[in-house]
Motif scaffolding. Structure first.
Motif, PDB file in Angstrom:
ATOM      1  N   TYR A   1       0.845  -1.190   0.000  1.00  0.00           N
ATOM      2  CA  TYR A   1       0.000   0.000   0.000  1.00  0.00           C
ATOM      3  C   TYR A   1       0.881   1.242   0.000  1.00  0.00           C
ATOM      4  O   TYR A   1       2.093   1.181   0.252  1.00  0.00           O
TER       5      TYR A   1
ATOM      6  N   GLY B   1      -8.893   2.526   0.685  1.00  0.00           N
ATOM      7  CA  GLY B   1      -9.662   1.453   1.295  1.00  0.00           C
ATOM      8  C   GLY B   1      -9.678   0.194   0.451  1.00  0.00           C
ATOM      9  O   GLY B   1      -8.986   0.087  -0.565  1.00  0.00           O
ATOM     10  N   SER B   2     -10.473  -0.775   0.875  1.00  0.00           N
ATOM     11  CA  SER B   2     -10.539  -2.063   0.185  1.00  0.00           C
ATOM     12  C   SER B   2     -11.121  -1.909  -1.213  1.00  0.00           C
ATOM     13  O   SER B   2     -12.026  -1.102  -1.433  1.00  0.00           O
ATOM     14  N   HIS B   3     -10.593  -2.702  -2.113  1.00  0.00           N
ATOM     15  CA  HIS B   3     -11.125  -2.702  -3.479  1.00  0.00           C
ATOM     16  C   HIS B   3     -10.831  -4.046  -4.115  1.00  0.00           C
ATOM     17  O   HIS B   3      -9.908  -4.755  -3.719  1.00  0.00           O
ATOM     18  N   TYR B   4     -11.610  -4.378  -5.116  1.00  0.00           N
ATOM     19  CA  TYR B   4     -11.526  -5.687  -5.742  1.00  0.00           C
ATOM     20  C   TYR B   4     -11.389  -5.515  -7.248  1.00  0.00           C
ATOM     21  O   TYR B   4     -11.976  -4.609  -7.843  1.00  0.00           O
TER      22      TYR B   4
ATOM     23  N   ASN C   1     -16.820  -1.155  -8.056  1.00  0.00           N
ATOM     24  CA  ASN C   1     -16.477  -0.542  -6.777  1.00  0.00           C
ATOM     25  C   ASN C   1     -17.589   0.334  -6.214  1.00  0.00           C
ATOM     26  O   ASN C   1     -17.652   0.561  -5.002  1.00  0.00           O
TER      27      ASN C   1
END
Length: 683
Positions: free
Chosen positions: A348, A402-405, A410
């Motif tokens: 990160y 933040g979290s992401h895929y 999103n």
């Protein structure tokens, strides 16, 4: 788990090297600097290259004939160590050379000296190792040729894997423990170093653009032992070949015993790699040459991946190239410092401290053979460095983090109950920030492909992460799944890469290059794909907008699949239907317009504010189409996603339809209706 204590045991097979744990720190060392490098080699990217056109990996005779040529330069001289030149023929322009050599010693080196078109002296070498009746070659190093001997024996089952590994260790122990040669033939201290790193696959690479110091050790007592103090007397950066030269005159008259060595940092211009405990920069110290008052120092070290230090240097190479590309984007000016921290907490970027964190031990056990290990994961490292570029410029992303895929929308991911505008805004901002970073990381690799393409997992148009995320930027969607629209980072990265890259396919007819796209993004402060779409459309022709629409539709962004579902008759009103797209459960395209053009591409009319994915023309509209010149007409769609927060409009491709030639209603004519019998004469 990473342990700080590893730094005391760097490259354990090399007993003769000195590694200091009492590191003064970069800033403290710089305070002692007295002289900068004045003759560090400069090389320009002017297309110069020495080609060994018919070189084989091994020969079964010690008599070898080679054809050598030079691009953008001329051959100046050539010579061999450990062999004999039997014959040589150089053309009148000194561009090509045919040379016949005989390898007489166990090790040999053929060197070609040349002068490039800018008048800079250049050279390249071929290394030879004799083993029984075979001659093994390498364009990289003598070590590499020696390892080729062992690899050949391994392939023939003459040695096993453990013996092969032990042989490699002996090669490097011998070469590194004797990597210092001194020649007392000059009036001052000259240093010539070429530093390389070796990856896990026994391939050597230059340690390019890396910060190096010439250190002087001053002995206070009567012997070459403690007490002493060290100071940096010259510094500079290696060139793209890992080479650096220093020229230093010692003017110290207070003491009479000195030693010299080089200190190589995992550091480039505005980049450095540090550990996660003391946050000190990784560095390597060479052997010390004591008692040298006049002479030359030659260093030829190779740093492998057996220690944390070697891994730090590979990671450093990745962000060094990232910083060099940022310099290009910034018009030749370096951007702000970036520190990369090796730890085990994932990958990160921290904008406030300008720090990249990399889990360099990811996939360390090698259970996933198709994935890179954390420290060789250039795609991830350069993705994170691209976030640093975004942070520096400040106006090209607004990602909430933040979290992401990679394989989801999103914006949809952020919905918890009723969708909101912030769900969509954060989703499209996040997708743009992450997608652009992946794209830009690949652009860095492509830009420097001539220098780094031999590094595994680079320059392959793929994003391959140690955590298992793997996809090609030349594909459509993640591993064959349906793309998820403008809030999907995989789609954004693939679209940007296709627009920049010159390769084409059925949907991709573009090749704008990275410079055009960068200026578009930077000059317009673009933070979402919708903004990018608008500014790009303003920069291209209408015909190109339709081509872009065809490309975007493959990612579920633009409307597509326009069909005439009913009424292709002269006397019936036609109904058109289409796929709205948007790639979202909550935020798909919901407002459309249809524009009709005649066969000559002249606009007939536009029907706006359609809230459905079908539309039936009015009689006046259909009359305009039917009565226009030619036998066909064109239609395109524009789609916008206006619920909660507006994005778009996105153009579709241009669709062509043939005008009707049939009537829906059949008219029957009877004699009774028209009195046809009166027309006929009867006898």
């Amino acid at each position: 788990m990473y342990k700080k204590s590893f730094k005391s045991f760097l490259i354990p097979i090399i007993a003769a090297l000195t590694f200091s744990t009492s590191f003064l720190g970069v800033n403290q060392s710089i305070e002692f600097k007295q002289e900068k490098s004045t003759n560090a080699r400069k090389e320009t990217d002017n297309g110069f290259k020495i080609n060994f056109n018919n070189l084989l990996e091994n020969y079964t005779t010690n008599l070898i004939s080679l054809d050598i040529s030079v691009n953008n330069g001329k051959i100046d001289n050539f010579y061999i160590k450990g062999g004999i030149i039997n014959n040589s023929v150089k053309d009148e322009d000194s561009i090509s050379l045919n040379i016949s050599i005989e390898i007489t010693d166990e090790n040999a080196e053929l060197t070609i000296d040349a002068i490039d078109i800018d008048g800079i002296e250049r050279s390249d070498s071929i290394y030879f190792v004799k083993d029984d009746s075979n001659i093994f070659t390498s364009k990289t190093s003598l070590n590499q040729a020696k390892i080729s001997v062992a690899r050949d024996k391994l392939s023939k089952n003459l040695i096993n894997n453990e013996e092969f590994k032990h042989y490699k260790e002996l090669v490097y122990e011998k070469s590194l423990s004797n990597n210092l040669v001194t020649l007392k033939d000059s009036s001052n201290i000259k240093l010539d170093a070429q530093i390389k790193w070796e990856d896990l696959y026994s391939v050597e690479h230059p340690l390019a653009y890396t910060y190096v110091e010439l250190q002087k050790r001053t002995y206070i007592g009567s012997s070459y032992d403690y007490p002493y103090f060290d100071q940096s007397v010259a510094y500079g950066y290696t060139d793209k070949n890992g080479q650096i030269n220093f020229d230093y005159t010692n003017t110290d008259t207070l003491y009479d015993k000195f030693g010299y060595y080089i200190r190589v940092y995992a550091q480039g211009v505005n980049t450095k790699v540090v550990d996660n405990t003391e946050e000190s920069v990784y560095y390597w110290n060479s052997e010390i040459a004591n008692g040298l008052t006049n002479g030359e120092l030659y260093y030829r070290p190779v740093i492998d991946m057996t220690t944390d230090l070697g891994k730090a240097f590979q990671v450093s190479q990745a962000i060094i190239y990232g910083a060099k590309y940022a310099n290009v984007l910034n018009g030749g000016t370096d951007i702000s410092d970036c520190t990369l921290i090796l730890d085990d907490e994932g990958a990160y970027y921290m904008p406030s401290s300008r720090e990249i964190h990399i889990d360099f031990l990811a996939n360390e056990d090698g259970n996933y053979v198709t994935r890179p290990k954390g420290y060789e994961d250039w795609d991830v490292i350069l993705h994170e460095y691209s976030h640093h570029i975004q942070n520096y410029f400040g106006n090209i992303d607004n990602s909430p983090g933040g979290s992401h895929y990679i394989n989801t929308n999103n914006a949809d991911d952020r919905v918890n109950g009723t969708p909101t505008s912030s769900n969509k805004i954060n989703g499209i901002n996040l997708a743009w920030g992450e997608g652009w970073a992946t794209y830009n990381g690949q652009m860095i690799q492509d830009y420097f492909s001539d220098e780094i393409s031999t590094v595994k997992y680079t320059c392959d148009s793929e994003y391959n992460a140690s955590n298992g995320v793997q996809y090609s930027l030349l594909d459509y969607g993640y591993k064959g799944a349906t793309p998820k629209g403008e809030a999907n980072e995989c789609a954004i990265s693939q679209i940007l890469y296709k627009l920049a890259d010159s390769r084409t396919d059925e949907y991709d007819n573009f090749g704008y290059g990275d410079t055009f796209l960068w200026k578009l993004v930077k000059n317009n402060s673009i933070k979402t794909f919708s903004q990018f779409n608008t500014k790009l459309n303003n920069s291209v022709s209408e015909a190109t907008m339709f081509k872009l629409g065809k490309l975007y539709a493959r990612y579920s962004i633009s409307p597509t699949n326009l069909v005439l579902s009913y009424g292709n008759f002269i006397d019936a009103l036609p109904t058109f239907e289409w796929t709205g797209n948007g790639g979202s459960k909550y935020f798909s395209n919901d407002t459309f317009s249809l524009t009709f053009k005649n066969e000559s591409n002249v606009t007939l009319f536009t029907q706006s504010s359609i809230k459905d994915t079908k539309y039936t023309l009015t009689k006046s509209q259909w009359d305009l189409v039917r009565n226009s010149p030619g036998n066909s007409y064109y239609v395109y769609i524009k789609g916008s996603a206006n619920a909660y927060y507006s994005t778009g409009p996105y153009y579709s491709e241009l669709f062509n339809f043939a005008k009707p030639t049939e009537f829906l209603t059949k008219y029957q004519i009877t004699p009774a209706d028209y009195g046809f019998w009166e027309s006929y004469v009867t006898s």
